[in-house]
Write an enzyme that holds these catalytic residues in place. Sequence first.
Site, mmCIF file in Angstrom:
data_model
loop_
_atom_site.group_PDB
_atom_site.id
_atom_site.type_symbol
_atom_site.label_atom_id
_atom_site.label_comp_id
_atom_site.label_asym_id
_atom_site.label_seq_id
_atom_site.Cartn_x
_atom_site.Cartn_y
_atom_site.Cartn_z
ATOM 1 C CE LYS A 108 -26.009 -44.519 16.899
ATOM 2 N NZ LYS A 108 -25.581 -44.161 18.285
ATOM 3 C CB SER A 183 -28.455 -41.868 19.346
ATOM 4 O OG SER A 183 -27.117 -42.353 19.499
ATOM 5 C CB SER A 207 -26.198 -43.485 22.259
ATOM 6 O OG SER A 207 -26.612 -42.138 22.338
#
Length: 621
Positions: A108, A183, A207
């Site tokens: 990420k 996310s 997330s």
Amino acid sequence: MIKWRFVLTTLMPLLLACQSISLASPEVNIVEADIEALQQAMDKGELTSVQLVKRYLARIEAYDQQNASLNALIRLNPQAIDQAAALDEERKTKGPRSPLHGIPVIVKDNFNTAGLATSAGSIALAGFIPERDAVQVAKLKAAGAIILAKANMDEFAAGASGLSSLGGQTLNPYDVSRSPGGSSAGTAVAITSNFATVGMGTDTCGSIRIPSSFNSLVGFRPSKGIASMSGIIPLWREDDMAGPIARSVKDAAVIIDHTLDAGPEDPATQITQLKDHSGFVAHLGQVALEGLRLGRLTDYFDPNTQSPMNKALSTAISKLEKNGVTVVDVSPKIFDQVFAELERKPPYISAFKADLEAYFQSNPGAELVSPVNIAEQGLYHERLDRYWPFREMVGDSPSPEDTLRKQHWKQLLSEMIEQVMSRHNIDALLYPSVNTIPAKLGESQNGLNCMLSALSGAPAVTLPAGFTSEGLPVGIELLARKFDDKNLMAMAYAIEQTLDARRSPVVTPPLVNGEAPQPVTFSVELDDSAQVKFTFDQTRSTLAYDTQIFSDQEVYAVCLHLSQKGPVIRCLSGIDGRRSSGAVALNAQHRQALNRKELTLRLYSAQSPKGQVASALVFPQ
């Protein structure tokens, strides 16, 4: 944003061309291949890390910005092939360092990566290049993993739809009109699409688990404190955790074995320094379904028992019960008062500014940015204001009294979980990560069940449980006692072997000669009255059509039906009944019908008023 998109699209051909080793090696199929299979292939000399990296890069080239255009990645590692070559040489001379030797990983965009920009999806940090890796990234590299790319995410991890000012909107490969979750959206979409072997995400409140659920993946949020968060851009440091996103529990366990550790820069890890959190892979297989007791949190399921999610979940749970699992209903209302207290002012809003400022000040090059300046200069995507007004997020920091109050209620929540599990004699709590299907892009997502793990610090794992009738993935989540992570993953492994529910998206099929499959063109005739020329593009899940009417009789419509007697998907004839063209976006249910030769054209005319003239859509042989 343009700068990074340029890098992603123009760097790819150079990466693919800079080594002479061919992409073609039919002996090893990398699609859905796990870490163990890839290591076996590399040990036997059937595959090299360079070849593996190139094949993943070819899939990224085919599907991330073209064809399906999933937009999962923000930037590639330009050194990936050189690093793979060095690891191949090391394998020859010294042997592999670990099961991650030569394995490509996607992380990420909020993980610090030395020499590779880290932006948390924010245009304000587009040029920030950290001097040091995040602790978990450093551990992955030490184990021989290759950081292949940085994944798109909800900006600063504040959201659940996969949208950022720098990276744009990531798409869900199972239905591009719906949210991929967030996310950690880009990581999840990249891993389910086989852009790399495994990935890393972060989870403040779902997330990791939400996008894993929406993408038929395993997502693990460890107990708070057993892995260092040092070097990761925070949303709310007190509850942030990092963990793996993978196509299998075993691959996730490999990542855990090589990333968990106490870190001097992360005080949260100090409480676990004396605990043994090694040997996750070795512990898999130590828990059997027979005798396992799971507590179903009844209010965490959609109250509509006939909802698409509930139907899929009921099927999965019934299968577990038939294999020896005891499922007892547990009411989660005992937790309501705690959540009400903690939601009076969401903690992320009050703590975000202080946590982000601390990160900026401790990372040379980032200290020139401030949360207040980001808000004042509009250096964020407008949709962030719909989630939480960004200017509120960079307002006053929490008072000491407010912090103590939240800590009190969170500790009480952790104790309540222990009490509930002991009272019912259960091994883990069971519920869907999200109890509704993915929202349409731009709409709010309902049914999130993220807070129980996030606010208690207890470990949780989501894994594939099946699909709805429209082909949307359904995830089921298990939550265990705090620090019972190894047993939790062993439970998940046993359940995974029984459900066997993982299915890859059809819009990212295996490449053909290194490229995405070409669209297929075919025609369907309805007697001598009409002809429809179709072009099916699997990678975009679209069915283009060109309809011509030849008959002099009055034609009402030419319509595409789900099956011979199924409902209308769309009528493909124009208002004058002569000729029309366009495209139909097919969902998973439509694609399944097409593959089964059930999609049917029906002619409605004066002589065939009920569509008696019909023909199925059949691909050419």
